[in-house]
Write a protein that holds these residues in place. Sequence first.
Motif, mmCIF file in Angstrom:
data_model
loop_
_atom_site.group_PDB
_atom_site.id
_atom_site.type_symbol
_atom_site.label_atom_id
_atom_site.label_comp_id
_atom_site.label_asym_id
_atom_site.label_seq_id
_atom_site.Cartn_x
_atom_site.Cartn_y
_atom_site.Cartn_z
ATOM 1 N N ALA A 197 0.818 -1.213 0.000
ATOM 2 C CA ALA A 197 0.000 0.000 0.000
ATOM 3 C C ALA A 197 0.852 1.264 0.000
ATOM 4 O O ALA A 197 0.827 2.047 0.942
ATOM 5 N N PRO A 198 1.635 1.497 -1.060
ATOM 6 C CA PRO A 198 2.516 2.670 -1.080
ATOM 7 C C PRO A 198 1.883 3.919 -1.682
ATOM 8 O O PRO A 198 2.541 4.952 -1.762
ATOM 9 N N TYR A 199 0.633 3.859 -2.109
ATOM 10 C CA TYR A 199 0.125 4.885 -3.019
ATOM 11 C C TYR A 199 -0.137 6.239 -2.382
ATOM 12 O O TYR A 199 0.071 7.272 -3.021
ATOM 13 N N ASP A 200 -0.566 6.274 -1.135
ATOM 14 C CA ASP A 200 -0.715 7.571 -0.468
ATOM 15 C C ASP A 200 0.644 8.240 -0.293
ATOM 16 O O ASP A 200 0.802 9.445 -0.482
ATOM 17 N N PHE A 201 1.626 7.441 0.067
ATOM 18 C CA PHE A 201 2.992 7.937 0.222
ATOM 19 C C PHE A 201 3.519 8.473 -1.102
ATOM 20 O O PHE A 201 4.069 9.581 -1.183
ATOM 21 N N LEU A 202 3.332 7.716 -2.174
ATOM 22 C CA LEU A 202 3.812 8.141 -3.485
ATOM 23 C C LEU A 202 3.079 9.383 -3.977
ATOM 24 O O LEU A 202 3.667 10.247 -4.631
ATOM 25 N N ARG A 203 1.797 9.480 -3.655
ATOM 26 C CA ARG A 203 1.032 10.665 -4.059
ATOM 27 C C ARG A 203 1.601 11.919 -3.395
ATOM 28 O O ARG A 203 1.745 12.965 -4.043
ATOM 29 N N ARG A 204 1.939 11.812 -2.122
ATOM 30 C CA ARG A 204 2.533 12.966 -1.432
ATOM 31 C C ARG A 204 3.848 13.361 -2.073
ATOM 32 O O ARG A 204 4.154 14.550 -2.226
ATOM 33 N N LEU A 205 4.632 12.368 -2.465
ATOM 34 C CA LEU A 205 5.903 12.680 -3.129
ATOM 35 C C LEU A 205 5.662 13.384 -4.456
ATOM 36 O O LEU A 205 6.331 14.372 -4.774
ATOM 37 N N ARG A 206 4.732 12.898 -5.259
ATOM 38 C CA ARG A 206 4.460 13.530 -6.560
ATOM 39 C C ARG A 206 4.050 14.980 -6.390
ATOM 40 O O ARG A 206 4.443 15.854 -7.156
ATOM 41 N N HIS A 207 3.237 15.249 -5.359
ATOM 42 C CA HIS A 207 2.718 16.599 -5.158
ATOM 43 C C HIS A 207 3.729 17.525 -4.488
ATOM 44 O O HIS A 207 3.814 18.708 -4.828
ATOM 45 N N GLU A 208 4.482 16.982 -3.529
ATOM 46 C CA GLU A 208 5.326 17.835 -2.691
ATOM 47 C C GLU A 208 6.821 17.736 -2.994
ATOM 48 O O GLU A 208 7.533 18.732 -2.918
ATOM 49 N N ARG A 209 7.293 16.531 -3.321
ATOM 50 C CA ARG A 209 8.725 16.320 -3.564
ATOM 51 C C ARG A 209 8.900 15.354 -4.733
ATOM 52 O O ARG A 209 9.284 14.204 -4.539
ATOM 53 N N PRO A 210 8.618 15.811 -5.942
ATOM 54 C CA PRO A 210 8.653 14.902 -7.092
ATOM 55 C C PRO A 210 10.025 14.291 -7.356
ATOM 56 O O PRO A 210 10.117 13.227 -7.971
ATOM 57 N N VAL A 211 11.087 14.966 -6.909
ATOM 58 C CA VAL A 211 12.424 14.367 -6.921
ATOM 59 C C VAL A 211 12.836 14.241 -5.456
ATOM 60 O O VAL A 211 13.145 15.227 -4.803
ATOM 61 N N PHE A 212 12.809 13.023 -4.953
ATOM 62 C CA PHE A 212 12.928 12.768 -3.523
ATOM 63 C C PHE A 212 14.208 12.004 -3.220
ATOM 64 O O PHE A 212 14.506 10.991 -3.862
ATOM 65 N N ARG A 213 14.976 12.508 -2.294
ATOM 66 C CA ARG A 213 16.191 11.813 -1.860
ATOM 67 C C ARG A 213 15.827 10.829 -0.751
ATOM 68 O O ARG A 213 15.465 11.214 0.355
ATOM 69 N N SER A 214 15.881 9.538 -1.057
ATOM 70 C CA SER A 214 15.575 8.498 -0.079
ATOM 71 C C SER A 214 16.855 8.040 0.605
ATOM 72 O O SER A 214 17.747 7.469 -0.033
ATOM 73 N N GLU A 215 16.949 8.279 1.885
ATOM 74 C CA GLU A 215 18.110 7.810 2.648
ATOM 75 C C GLU A 215 18.089 6.292 2.761
ATOM 76 O O GLU A 215 19.133 5.644 2.776
ATOM 77 N N HIS A 216 16.901 5.733 2.856
ATOM 78 C CA HIS A 216 16.782 4.284 3.005
ATOM 79 C C HIS A 216 17.280 3.553 1.759
ATOM 80 O O HIS A 216 17.998 2.553 1.855
ATOM 81 N N LEU A 217 16.911 4.057 0.588
ATOM 82 C CA LEU A 217 17.358 3.436 -0.660
ATOM 83 C C LEU A 217 18.733 3.923 -1.088
ATOM 84 O O LEU A 217 19.379 3.305 -1.921
ATOM 85 N N GLY A 218 19.165 5.068 -0.531
ATOM 86 C CA GLY A 218 20.412 5.663 -0.987
ATOM 87 C C GLY A 218 20.299 6.120 -2.420
ATOM 88 O O GLY A 218 21.239 6.010 -3.211
ATOM 89 N N ALA A 219 19.116 6.638 -2.782
ATOM 90 C CA ALA A 219 18.842 6.976 -4.176
ATOM 91 C C ALA A 219 17.899 8.167 -4.264
ATOM 92 O O ALA A 219 17.119 8.438 -3.345
ATOM 93 N N TYR A 220 17.965 8.872 -5.381
ATOM 94 C CA TYR A 220 16.978 9.890 -5.714
ATOM 95 C C TYR A 220 15.818 9.201 -6.430
ATOM 96 O O TYR A 220 16.039 8.381 -7.334
#
Length: 421
Positions: free
Chosen positions: A39-62
């Motif tokens: 169930a990642p979709y609410d999380f992904l929606r927030r990223l699209r709206h607020e931080r479309p290029v997101f630095r993930s520390e957990h993945l070590g990736a943009y």
Amino acid sequence: MNPSQPDSPRDLPAGGDRAAEKGPGAEDFDVGSEWHVAAPYDFLRRLRHERPVFRSEHLGAYVLTRYEDVRAAYGDPKRFSSEGSLTISRSLAEETKRVLGEHGSFLSSFVANVDPPTHTRLRRSVSRAFTPRAVGAMEQRFRELNEDLLDRLAPRGGADLIAEIAHPPSVKLSARFIGVPESDEEFVQEHVKDWFQLFLSPQPPKRQLTLAHSFLEYLGYVDELVAARRREPREDFTSLMAALIGTELSHREVVELISTILLGGNDTVPNQLGNSVLRLCREGLWPVPPEKVRNVVEECMRIDGASLGSFRYARTDIDLHGVVIPAGSLCLLSSDSAAHDETVFPDPERFDPDRPNADAHLTFGYGIHFCVGAALGRLQLRTALEVLGERLPGLRLVPGQPIAYRRSIVGRGLTALRVEW
């Protein structure tokens, strides 16, 4: 392994019991949690709206989350490089890397893991086996495999759809296509499962070592298969590729091609079928009318894709939406998020069997790395849904069963799905 590559994903947990409902309030990805796949979709929606290029520390990736950005990145290998993008062994424990040795960089010469001009050469060779005529010829064989399976299972009145229905026909079709003897099908399937766990799921160090030995055994098997087909060619994909060794391909390139194509048929397609049947049953749309199957397959891949995205490396500094992605950075192109982008797919959380642009999803990628086996995968999914609908029109989910997904970095697949009819 390229020592200049960042260690990513970083510090992946061995597991976790965090509930899927914690996803909406999450601040970062967490591949050890249930919500990451379920169930990642609410999380992904927030990223699209607020931080479309997101630095993930957990993945070590943009992470790129908007459809237009993901599609553009797939189509721009000069800025978003595939070279080394599948070499996930950088996330393994040091002892596991030592055991793997040179094979820690497995996939280093696979077609989806390189850029032009190497990619152009490899793609040209592989495409010879995926002509429309060759793919179409496999449809009747796959239908027969599904029919034969249901002849045996139908009288039982129920089954685990994942293990007993989704996997066996795909495993057998892949084996026939590649040239794996029937007696070795189970061996290959078990080792493919270990491959996915080792490279694409968080595992504790001790488990990694067990999986690493399994992986080396798998590679050894494929190596011997390629050598055997060079000596005595047959009418199969391995023989076709082995004949190119020394002229167009190296021995290692052929081994990696065979190894990875087996992965798709033994895991990715069955995963997508399981996701699709679960969705259709929940939506009350089983069985699918024959005239709707083609578009329903696309909508199922859009809303519950078996692939969550692909990794790339930034070749240069990339300025996107005010965020500078430094050269050399790992990037995740989230096709999962792109498939739920409301600017492209109106009301994206609603399953619409008649959605006019359902096939615009990016589950198979885009551009030069568009999946070479996409046509075969689509054919398998359509055929399986048609046969299952014809033979088991009363198929339904067993009530009260827990629905759980395998923990994975970039894949979505159910651990089991009990059905009855």
